[in-house]
Motif scaffolding. Structure first.
Motif, PDB file in Angstrom:
ATOM      1  N   GLN A 180       6.692  -8.258   6.791  1.00 28.88           N
ATOM      2  CA  GLN A 180       6.063  -6.933   6.819  1.00 28.88           C
ATOM      3  C   GLN A 180       7.067  -5.851   7.225  1.00 28.88           C
ATOM      4  O   GLN A 180       7.009  -4.732   6.741  1.00 28.88           O
ATOM      5  N   VAL A 181       7.992  -6.219   8.108  1.00 29.62           N
ATOM      6  CA  VAL A 181       9.045  -5.269   8.489  1.00 29.62           C
ATOM      7  C   VAL A 181       9.930  -4.981   7.274  1.00 29.62           C
ATOM      8  O   VAL A 181      10.286  -3.830   6.998  1.00 29.62           O
ATOM      9  N   TYR A 182      10.225  -6.034   6.520  1.00 27.44           N
ATOM     10  CA  TYR A 182      11.034  -5.855   5.304  1.00 27.44           C
ATOM     11  C   TYR A 182      10.325  -4.922   4.313  1.00 27.44           C
ATOM     12  O   TYR A 182      10.921  -3.990   3.769  1.00 27.44           O
ATOM     13  N   ILE A 183       9.028  -5.155   4.111  1.00 25.30           N
ATOM     14  CA  ILE A 183       8.258  -4.320   3.173  1.00 25.30           C
ATOM     15  C   ILE A 183       8.264  -2.862   3.635  1.00 25.30           C
ATOM     16  O   ILE A 183       8.450  -1.940   2.851  1.00 25.30           O
ATOM     17  N   THR A 184       8.083  -2.655   4.941  1.00 29.03           N
ATOM     18  CA  THR A 184       8.068  -1.290   5.470  1.00 29.03           C
ATOM     19  C   THR A 184       9.403  -0.610   5.237  1.00 29.03           C
ATOM     20  O   THR A 184       9.472   0.567   4.872  1.00 29.03           O
ATOM     21  N   LYS A 185      10.485  -1.378   5.424  1.00 30.71           N
ATOM     22  CA  LYS A 185      11.821  -0.809   5.235  1.00 30.71           C
ATOM     23  C   LYS A 185      12.002  -0.397   3.770  1.00 30.71           C
ATOM     24  O   LYS A 185      12.534   0.665   3.472  1.00 30.71           O
ATOM     25  N   GLU A 186      11.523  -1.243   2.861  1.00 27.26           N
ATOM     26  CA  GLU A 186      11.763  -0.990   1.437  1.00 27.26           C
ATOM     27  C   GLU A 186      10.792   0.024   0.841  1.00 27.26           C
ATOM     28  O   GLU A 186      11.171   0.833   0.014  1.00 27.26           O
ATOM     29  N   SER A 187       9.513  -0.062   1.231  1.00 28.03           N
ATOM     30  CA  SER A 187       8.555   0.809   0.531  1.00 28.03           C
ATOM     31  C   SER A 187       7.789   1.738   1.457  1.00 28.03           C
ATOM     32  O   SER A 187       6.904   2.451   1.012  1.00 28.03           O
ATOM     33  N   GLY A 188       8.094   1.746   2.748  1.00 33.34           N
ATOM     34  CA  GLY A 188       7.551   2.779   3.617  1.00 33.34           C
ATOM     35  C   GLY A 188       6.271   2.446   4.350  1.00 33.34           C
ATOM     36  O   GLY A 188       5.865   3.175   5.240  1.00 33.34           O
ATOM     37  N   MET A 189       5.599   1.362   3.994  1.00 32.01           N
ATOM     38  CA  MET A 189       4.323   1.063   4.656  1.00 32.01           C
ATOM     39  C   MET A 189       4.044  -0.436   4.607  1.00 32.01           C
ATOM     40  O   MET A 189       4.240  -1.056   3.560  1.00 32.01           O
ATOM     41  N   PRO A 190       3.587  -1.034   5.699  1.00 31.39           N
ATOM     42  CA  PRO A 190       3.299  -2.476   5.658  1.00 31.39           C
ATOM     43  C   PRO A 190       1.959  -2.754   4.984  1.00 31.39           C
ATOM     44  O   PRO A 190       1.100  -1.874   4.936  1.00 31.39           O
ATOM     45  N   SER A 191       1.764  -3.971   4.498  1.00 30.51           N
ATOM     46  CA  SER A 191       0.491  -4.312   3.854  1.00 30.51           C
ATOM     47  C   SER A 191      -0.605  -4.498   4.888  1.00 30.51           C
ATOM     48  O   SER A 191      -1.780  -4.401   4.569  1.00 30.51           O
ATOM     49  N   ARG A 192      -0.207  -4.807   6.119  1.00 34.07           N
ATOM     50  CA  ARG A 192      -1.205  -5.027   7.177  1.00 34.07           C
ATOM     51  C   ARG A 192      -1.326  -3.786   8.039  1.00 34.07           C
ATOM     52  O   ARG A 192      -0.359  -3.090   8.294  1.00 34.07           O
ATOM     53  N   THR A 193      -2.548  -3.530   8.496  1.00 33.59           N
ATOM     54  CA  THR A 193      -2.755  -2.300   9.257  1.00 33.59           C
ATOM     55  C   THR A 193      -2.703  -2.564  10.765  1.00 33.59           C
ATOM     56  O   THR A 193      -2.975  -1.677  11.555  1.00 33.59           O
ATOM     57  N   ALA A 226      -5.641   5.925  -1.341  1.00 31.24           N
ATOM     58  CA  ALA A 226      -5.028   4.640  -1.004  1.00 31.24           C
ATOM     59  C   ALA A 226      -4.504   4.042  -2.291  1.00 31.24           C
ATOM     60  O   ALA A 226      -5.260   3.556  -3.117  1.00 31.24           O
ATOM     61  N   GLY A 227      -3.214   4.133  -2.470  1.00 32.64           N
ATOM     62  CA  GLY A 227      -2.623   3.607  -3.690  1.00 32.64           C
ATOM     63  C   GLY A 227      -1.896   2.310  -3.405  1.00 32.64           C
ATOM     64  O   GLY A 227      -2.063   1.706  -2.354  1.00 32.64           O
ATOM     65  N   GLY A 228      -1.090   1.901  -4.352  1.00 35.67           N
ATOM     66  CA  GLY A 228      -0.291   0.706  -4.159  1.00 35.67           C
ATOM     67  C   GLY A 228      -0.752  -0.436  -5.021  1.00 35.67           C
ATOM     68  O   GLY A 228      -1.451  -0.239  -6.014  1.00 35.67           O
ATOM     69  N   ASP A 229      -0.349  -1.617  -4.631  1.00 36.91           N
ATOM     70  CA  ASP A 229      -0.536  -2.786  -5.481  1.00 36.91           C
ATOM     71  C   ASP A 229      -1.364  -3.860  -4.806  1.00 36.91           C
ATOM     72  O   ASP A 229      -1.320  -4.027  -3.593  1.00 36.91           O
ATOM     73  N   THR A 230      -2.084  -4.590  -5.637  1.00 35.69           N
ATOM     74  CA  THR A 230      -2.872  -5.724  -5.174  1.00 35.69           C
ATOM     75  C   THR A 230      -2.399  -6.974  -5.910  1.00 35.69           C
ATOM     76  O   THR A 230      -2.104  -6.916  -7.098  1.00 35.69           O
ATOM     77  N   LEU A 231      -2.302  -8.069  -5.164  1.00 36.76           N
ATOM     78  CA  LEU A 231      -1.936  -9.328  -5.817  1.00 36.76           C
ATOM     79  C   LEU A 231      -3.202 -10.052  -6.258  1.00 36.76           C
ATOM     80  O   LEU A 231      -4.127 -10.243  -5.463  1.00 36.76           O
ATOM     81  N   ALA A 232      -3.236 -10.404  -7.534  1.00 39.16           N
ATOM     82  CA  ALA A 232      -4.397 -11.117  -8.061  1.00 39.16           C
ATOM     83  C   ALA A 232      -3.936 -12.404  -8.729  1.00 39.16           C
ATOM     84  O   ALA A 232      -2.829 -12.483  -9.249  1.00 39.16           O
ATOM     85  N   PRO A 278       0.824  -1.203   0.000  1.00 38.00           N
ATOM     86  CA  PRO A 278       0.000   0.000   0.000  1.00 38.00           C
ATOM     87  C   PRO A 278       0.864   1.262   0.000  1.00 38.00           C
ATOM     88  O   PRO A 278       2.025   1.224   0.402  1.00 38.00           O
ATOM     89  N   ASP A 279       0.325   2.355  -0.473  1.00 41.32           N
ATOM     90  CA  ASP A 279       0.910   3.643  -0.153  1.00 41.32           C
ATOM     91  C   ASP A 279      -0.225   4.650  -0.110  1.00 41.32           C
ATOM     92  O   ASP A 279      -1.340   4.338  -0.529  1.00 41.32           O
ATOM     93  N   ALA A 280       0.042   5.819   0.418  1.00 37.46           N
ATOM     94  CA  ALA A 280      -1.024   6.800   0.603  1.00 37.46           C
ATOM     95  C   ALA A 280      -0.488   8.173   0.253  1.00 37.46           C
ATOM     96  O   ALA A 280       0.678   8.469   0.502  1.00 37.46           O
ATOM     97  N   SER A 281      -1.357   9.005  -0.337  1.00 34.11           N
ATOM     98  CA  SER A 281      -0.890  10.344  -0.691  1.00 34.11           C
ATOM     99  C   SER A 281      -0.965  11.257   0.527  1.00 34.11           C
ATOM    100  O   SER A 281      -1.865  11.136   1.361  1.00 34.11           O
ATOM    101  N   ILE A 282       0.015  12.151   0.631  1.00 30.76           N
ATOM    102  CA  ILE A 282       0.104  13.068   1.757  1.00 30.76           C
ATOM    103  C   ILE A 282       0.680  14.394   1.263  1.00 30.76           C
ATOM    104  O   ILE A 282       1.061  14.495   0.093  1.00 30.76           O
ATOM    105  N   ILE A 283       0.746  15.383   2.145  1.00 28.45           N
ATOM    106  CA  ILE A 283       1.497  16.584   1.789  1.00 28.45           C
ATOM    107  C   ILE A 283       2.808  16.586   2.578  1.00 28.45           C
ATOM    108  O   ILE A 283       2.885  16.059   3.687  1.00 28.45           O
ATOM    109  N   ALA A 284       3.847  17.135   1.960  1.00 32.83           N
ATOM    110  CA  ALA A 284       5.099  17.348   2.675  1.00 32.83           C
ATOM    111  C   ALA A 284       5.318  18.849   2.712  1.00 32.83           C
ATOM    112  O   ALA A 284       5.059  19.525   1.715  1.00 32.83           O
ATOM    113  N   TYR A 285       5.738  19.393   3.845  1.00 36.42           N
ATOM    114  CA  TYR A 285       6.013  20.832   3.869  1.00 36.42           C
ATOM    115  C   TYR A 285       7.365  21.118   4.497  1.00 36.42           C
ATOM    116  O   TYR A 285       7.814  20.421   5.401  1.00 36.42           O
TER     117      TYR A 285
END
Lengths: 418, 317
Positions: free
Chosen positions: A329-342, A297-303, A136-143
């Motif tokens: 999930q820790v690996y995914i967070t390290k690589e892409s910034g957010m885990p797939s599980r909430t 809510a962006g990102g990828d889904t496995l189908a 997953p990823d999510a759009s945000i603002i950076a300032y």
């Protein structure tokens, strides 16, 4: 044009024949992944292959080629076994009967309630689930907190509404020396749905109906949002590259320290801290015109592709269980910034930049347009959405642009609704 | 198809009726199958790479043919929709405008270049090479190069202009129509003028030196020599350059797809670009096929007018 199509079909046919013959041992499965997620999925597949006799082979596909290539492969009868797709395409492929129903698998997972709700909503077609979240990823603002301070604003307090952003942006622009208050990528549909639509959602409005079959362009929320953007544009507070920008320069422009607020996504945190450690910044959810927050809510889904063998399906679903484990999930967070599980924030973020949590927290409020024709409505360079944004923010005739967009949206929807 | 070595008497003996002997001056038909064998490779290519795809394009254009989902026969519905597709007609109009402007620009640059390097100087070879060099770059690569050169924030052009103090803020030519078209034409001239120069050069070099010399002796000035002798005698290579430039400009795609991306506000979408959008953004392969067919008809019409000019020999006019 036909030649291109046939070359494409032949190419994907050749590719999938090669892949198919490689997977003849019944335990090898092929997975197509869009390039931006390729490295993470390859890493996960490597971890999986090291521990299992079954083998996952990852093939990277350029993001904008995923739909034509996968479509041609399905039409040619030689699709891959699974695909990790931009979640927005799930309704399209599910409605075209290209995907395998995995409702039972998904619902029986102990972590089902922890799957990103927007991923599941997009993967659901006629009450059946056709995919599970991968990344997953999510759009945000950076300032830029330095610029906020210089302009006499409180860097600890994120702007609470778009109108506040506009006021702040004008103050930051007044600092001079080619400093601009605001940057958004205005010439790319995929960026605009990511960064612009959340303004509307934050105000409880939307551009498409819940089922994605009718267009609702003209809402008070839309007009208020556009008014705030026009206000900034008139004051010269929007970075001049915004208008023609396609995303190539956005991060560099912000990293140069001359942009106050950037419309961006959750990946920005790890990207800035690793590549531009000197930039002082904070992130926040995307506000509505008068308040409220939301996110794309962006990102990828496995189908799983329709019609693959039971053994292959089992391996693919086993791979899902594997990458959903806390360790991966820790690996995914390290690589892409957010885990797939909430439900794993504590584990996943323990050793990472806390600013990542902003996007994580907003994911439960995040949305994605449910549509069967994402490319034609939103992504296409001649599409009605891009024309709507360019016309209403940079053009002279707001009413005309809205009216035309509503008509164009309706025309496309009438043709493409399944 | 006369084969000078084929023995005429044999053919006569095989096929002739004894009552009507052919006049001996007319050589007999050579073996027909031999001609077919010689033509076969190109026939295979033309059939496989042109006729069959053309037939399939026509077939597809009669269908609602989405990338995903079911194909449905719709007859001429795609063509009926084409007639009201403002975007398509606008892009055809734009392509014509672009073709006229870019062809004029290329000719205006290539002809002087050809005249300049058509000298018996040693350095001429060096300059020919320099002018020809951009031609060997692929169009896609050249477009990507220019996209970054033109980038207002980190591009070379913006830096140079600002460094030289010519402008205060970086120019943004891609944000309005005429400047965007202007830089595209500049890029295409840079990229292709060298090729046209070579074509014109061959025409120039085919002009016999004694004709020019005779004119000189008769006291013709430089301009009248150019107008009365050089131009008429290189007419065919001029026309060839024109046909090639017009055809490739009508099919322009890469430069608009990569540099302007159709902007600003969809104003620089060429005809091929709109076919691409229909087929690979909207995934309407049938509609894209119908557009391709219409473009083919337009192109054939333009080319046949030009080829009619080309067929006239200079001595006939």
């Amino acid at each position: 044009m036909l030649k291109i199509r046939w070359a494409l079909a032949a190419l994907s046919l050749a590719a999938s024949t090669v892949l198919a013959s490689a997977s003849a041992q019944a335990t090898d499965v092929t997975l197509w992944v869009r390039t931006s997620s390729g490295a993470v999925l390859q890493g996960l597949a490597d971890h999986y292959n090291a521990k299992h006799t079954d083998k996952i082979t990852v093939t990277q596909i350029t993001a904008e080629q995923m739909v034509p290539k996968l479509g041609a492969a399905i039409a040619g009868g030689e699709p891959p076994d699974g695909a990790v797709l931009d979640l927005i395409y799930l309704p399209t492929f599910a409605a075209a009967e290209g995907l395998e129903d995995i409702t039972e698998f998904a619902k029986s997972r102990p972590y089902f309630s922890a799957m990103s709700p927007s991923h599941i909503r997009l993967a659901t077609y006629e009450d059946k689930i056709y995919g599970v979240p991968a990344l997953p990823d999510a759009s945000i603002i950076a300032y830029n907190t330095d610029l906020f301070q210089k302009a006499g604003l409180d860097p600890a307090k994120a702007p609470a509404s778009l109108e506040e952003i506009a006021a702040d942006a004008k103050k930051i622009t007044a600092l001079g020396n080619e400093t601009y208050g605001f940057y958004f990528v205005a010439n790319s549909g995929s960026w605009l749905i990511y960064d612009f639509l959340p303004h509307l959602w934050a105000a409880g409005a939307d551009i498409l109906s819940e089922d994605g079959r009718t267009a609702t362009v003209d809402t008070p929320a839309f007009r208020e949002t556009v008014a705030a953007y026009r206000d900034m544009q008139k004051a010269g507070a929007i970075h001049p590259t915004s208008r023609s920008g396609n995303g190539n320069n956005a991060v560099e422009a912000f990293a140069s320290g001359k942009v106050g607020v950037l419309m961006t996504g959750s990946y920005i945190v790890n990207l800035l801290t690793s590549k531009y450690p000197d930039v002082k910044f904070a992130v926040a959810p995307i506000p509505g015109p008068k308040g409220g927050v939301s996110s794309f809510a962006g990102g990828d889904t496995l189908a799983v592709m329709k019609g693959i063998s039971a053994e292959k399906k089992k391996v693919l679903l086993d791979f899902v269980d594997f990458y959903m484990s806390p360790e991966e999930q820790v690996y995914i967070t390290k690589e892409s910034g957010m885990p797939s599980r909430t439900d794993l924030a504590a584990d996943a973020y323990a050793s990472f930049d806390k600013r990542n949590l902003v996007a994580y927290d907003v994911l439960s409020k995040a949305r994605t347009p449910y549509t069967f024709s994402s490319d034609e409505l939103f992504v296409s360079r001649t599409g009605p959405f891009l024309n709507l944004i360019q016309g209403t923010i940079f053009g002279d005739d707001v009413d005309g642009a809205i009216k035309k967009a509503q008509a164009d949206f309706t025309k496309i929807l009438e043709r493409t609704n399944p | 198809m006369a084969f000078p070595t084929s023995p005429a008497p044999v053919a006569v003996a095989q096929g002739a009726t004894p009552t009507k002997p052919r006049p001996p001056a007319q050589p007999a038909e050579p073996k027909g199958w031999l001609g077919l064998v010689f033509m076969a490779p190109s026939l295979v290519f033309i059939t496989g790479l042109f006729l069959i795809p053309l037939g399939m394009t026509l077939w597809m254009s009669l269908h609602n043919w989405p990338l995903l989902g079911r194909v449905k026969f719709t007859g001429l519905a795609n063509y009926a929709e084409l007639a009201h597709d403002m975007q398509l007609w606008h892009s055809l109009g734009f392509t014509l405008l672009y073709t006229v402007l870019v062809t004029t620009a290329i000719m205006a640059v290539a002809l002087p270049l050809a005249l300049l390097v058509d000298r018996p100087l040693r350095l001429a070879g060096l300059f020919r090479t320099i002018y020809f060099m951009p031609v060997v770059i692929g169009f896609g690569a050249a477009s990507t190069l220019w996209m970054w050169l033109l980038n207002p924030d980190s591009g070379v052009f913006a830096q140079l202009l600002r460094g030289a103090g010519l402008v205060d803020s970086a120019p943004r030519p891609l944000e309005s129509f005429w400047p965007a078209l202007g830089v595209i034409i500049l890029m295409v001239v840079w990229k292709t003028a060298g090729f046209t120069m070579v074509i014109l050069l061959t025409g120039l070099q085919a002009i016999p030196a004694d004709v020019i010399e005779a004119a000189k002796i008769d006291g013709a000035s430089v301009f009248s020599r150019f107008r009365r002798i050089t131009l008429p005698l290189m007419r065919n290579s001029l026309l060839l350059a024109l046909v090639l430039n017009v055809t490739s400009s009508m099919l322009a795609f890469d430069q608009f797809f990569i540099i302007t991306q159709g902007g600003p506000a969809n104003s620089t979408i060429s005809a091929v670009f709109s076919i691409y959008l229909a087929s690979f953004s909207s995934y309407r392969l049938g509609y894209g096929a119908a557009m391709s067919f219409v473009l083919l008809v337009v192109l054939v019409a333009i080319s046949s007018v030009q080829l009619a000019f080309l067929r006239q020999r200079p001595e006939e006019s």
